[in-house]
Design an enzyme around this catalytic site. Structure first.
Site, PDB file in Angstrom:
ATOM      1  N   ASN A 330       0.836  -1.208   0.000  1.00 12.59           N
ATOM      2  CA  ASN A 330       0.000   0.000   0.000  1.00 12.59           C
ATOM      3  C   ASN A 330       0.868   1.254   0.000  1.00 12.59           C
ATOM      4  O   ASN A 330       0.707   2.162   0.833  1.00 12.59           O
ATOM      5  CB  ASN A 330      -0.937  -0.012   1.210  1.00 12.59           C
ATOM      6  CG  ASN A 330      -2.204   0.791   0.983  1.00 12.59           C
ATOM      7  OD1 ASN A 330      -2.384   1.390  -0.076  1.00 12.59           O
ATOM      8  ND2 ASN A 330      -3.086   0.806   1.965  1.00 12.59           N
ATOM      9  N   HIS A 366      -9.648   3.605   8.417  1.00 16.00           N
ATOM     10  CA  HIS A 366     -10.161   2.296   8.029  1.00 16.00           C
ATOM     11  C   HIS A 366     -11.547   2.026   8.597  1.00 16.00           C
ATOM     12  O   HIS A 366     -12.340   1.283   7.996  1.00 16.00           O
ATOM     13  CB  HIS A 366      -9.200   1.188   8.479  1.00 16.00           C
ATOM     14  CG  HIS A 366      -8.052   0.995   7.551  1.00 16.00           C
ATOM     15  ND1 HIS A 366      -6.838   1.637   7.719  1.00 16.00           N
ATOM     16  CD2 HIS A 366      -7.914   0.227   6.449  1.00 16.00           C
ATOM     17  CE1 HIS A 366      -6.011   1.273   6.752  1.00 16.00           C
ATOM     18  NE2 HIS A 366      -6.631   0.423   5.965  1.00 16.00           N
TER      19      HIS A 366
END
Length: 476
Positions: A330, A366
């Site tokens: 990521n 998240h």
């Protein structure tokens, strides 16, 4: 139009998607997501062949294709992704590209995302409008900071080299902004990219036509890699199952088996993200968005098309410490966290504190479930220990001699096992989200991660320092 057509077929019960999803053992939303990701590649071909020559239609093509994908996946909820874009356009008009605008954008986007999580989040892996929205949140926060950096540049303030590359002197037009938001190749799952990259791409600053053969070759290579990892993920989750880890049968196995099983489960679970990023990167390359300058090699100067790279495969697969995972996995989100959160917290005067709050931000980004915070807490204590441990060991001649001897292969095997096993430990809460579930598995692993990492500063470190001082080869 493909998304609309598939939506109509679904509405009249003629869509093959539910049947295919059942055959391959996945959910209908997950298959729709995959179809939408795969659409990016042919859309890149269509853009370069038919749309690119008409400059006035470029943004409209991106907007139309992105809205089509959003409507197919989320129905009427697609409008959520447009609201923050409209808000940042208005606030930039009202407050200018200023510090105040950056603060308002940050607060509004994070608040909107968290409210969305509160309304849609469950114990399962949800594919709702919040999925592209979390990507959009980072893009718009970065945009507001880039606009602010542009004003700093105009006033003569010094900026870092990375900030200079993304700083914006002029605010985007409304059409540019919406095209940036709905760019179809990476609207759903990223990777994130700067508005500066987008506007340079649309303004023909990238040598797409000149480098077309290399561009097509690299795009195809990345696409094939993405499909390989997608197949590996499907095979992996059929062998290593979270449901099994929650079963009584799993508890009856040996503690060593449970650790290795959870580690291998995590490794294959990450392939889900890797396959998506490889496929979206292939689409970004095919569009021409991924241009990243040139580099000199032994064969001459080579054009780089890795500007939207989100995974470094060799570093990930060969990881022997958790820093390797952070460096390779990521990448664009980690770059955002470093540039727009960590470095902006410099005023705290403490790197560990800045890192801690950066990880808190990423956990909040998240979602609100406890598993996200546990996972990023794990990252904090592991990286903290690894950095200090490596700093101490690197002062010993024995450490360097060991890596220079044949014993390095044994050491590599030990470290590779360590990273795989404890990646499982770290990722379990992220996947399960709910405290009662991930705590249940942690109990089955005898809380080994806490035993290994938490006592480092108070117990293991002082003992190791005493041992190192007694070694004659220790560099004081």
């Amino acid at each position: 139009m493909i998304g609309i057509l598939l939506s109509l077929l679904s509405w009249i019960d003629l869509s093959p998607v539910p049947y295919v999803a059942f055959l391959i053992g996945t959910t209908e939303p997950a298959l729709k997501l995959l179809i939408s990701i795969l659409l990016g590649y042919p859309l890149g071909i269509i853009y370069n062949k038919y749309i690119k020559e008409y400059k006035e239609y470029r943004h409209l093509f991106f907007i139309g294709a992105g809205l089509d994908i959003a409507l197919y996946n989320f129905g009427l909820s697609f409008y959520h992704n447009a609201i923050p874009a409209i808000v940042i356009y208005i606030t930039t008009k009202l407050f200018g590209p200023s510090k105040e605008n950056a603060i308002i954008t940050f607060i509004f986007n994070m608040s909107y995302l968290l409210i969305g999580y509160a309304q849609t989040e469950s114990e399962d892996y949800d594919i709702t409008w919040t999925m592209p929205h979390c990507v959009l949140t980072l893009k718009l926060i970065a945009l507001s900071f880039d606009l602010w950096d542009g004003q700093k540049m105009k006033s003569g303030e010094s900026l870092s080299e990375n900030s200079k590359k993304t700083a914006l002197i002029n605010p985007p037009t409304f059409l540019e902004l919406i095209g940036f938001v709905y760019f179809p190749a990476c609207f759903l799952v990223g990777p994130i990219f700067s508005f500066r990259r987008y506007i340079d791409f649309v303004s023909d600053k990238f040598p797409i036509e000149k480098e077309a053969p290399m561009l097509e070759k690299q795009a195809l290579n990345r696409f094939i890699q993405g499909m390989i990892y997608l197949i590996a993920f499907q095979v992996g989750i059929s062998v290593f199952s979270m449901n099994y880890m929650l079963s009584e049968e799993f508890y009856s196995t040996s503690i060593i088996y449970r650790h290795f099983y959870s580690g291998l489960w995590a490794h294959f679970a990450l392939y889900k993200y890797i396959s998506c990023w490889l496929l979206t990167e292939a689409s970004c390359i095919r569009f021409g968005l991924s241009y990243n300058g040139t580099k000199k090699t032994e064969y001459g100067e080579v054009t780089r098309w890795d500007g939207c790279n989100n995974i470094k495969l060799m570093r990930f697969e060969g990881a022997t410490k958790f820093q390797h995972y952070i460096d390779s996995f990521n990448c664009n989100t980690n770059h955002f966290a470093a540039e727009y959160i960590y470095k902006r917290l410099k005023f705290l005067g403490n790197r560990n504190l800045s890192q801690f709050f950066t990880l808190v931000f990423l956990a909040l980004w998240h979602g609100t479930r406890s598993g996200y915070y546990m996972t990023f807490f794990n990252e904090f204590i592991i990286i903290y220990m690894e950095k200090e441990l490596e700093g101490i060991l690197s002062k010993s001649d024995y450490y360097h001699k060991l890596w220079a001897s044949p014993a390095k292969y044994i050491l590599y095997g030990i470290l590779k096992t360590y990273t795989i096993v404890f990646m499982g430990w770290s990722l379990i809460p992220f996947d399960l989200k709910v405290f009662s579930k991930w705590w249940q598995i942690y109990a089955s692993l005898y809380f080994s991660g806490f035993v290994l990492f938490l006592p480092w500063a108070l117990v293991y470190k002082p003992v190791l320092l005493k041992i190192m001082k007694k070694l004659p080869s220790h560099v004081q």
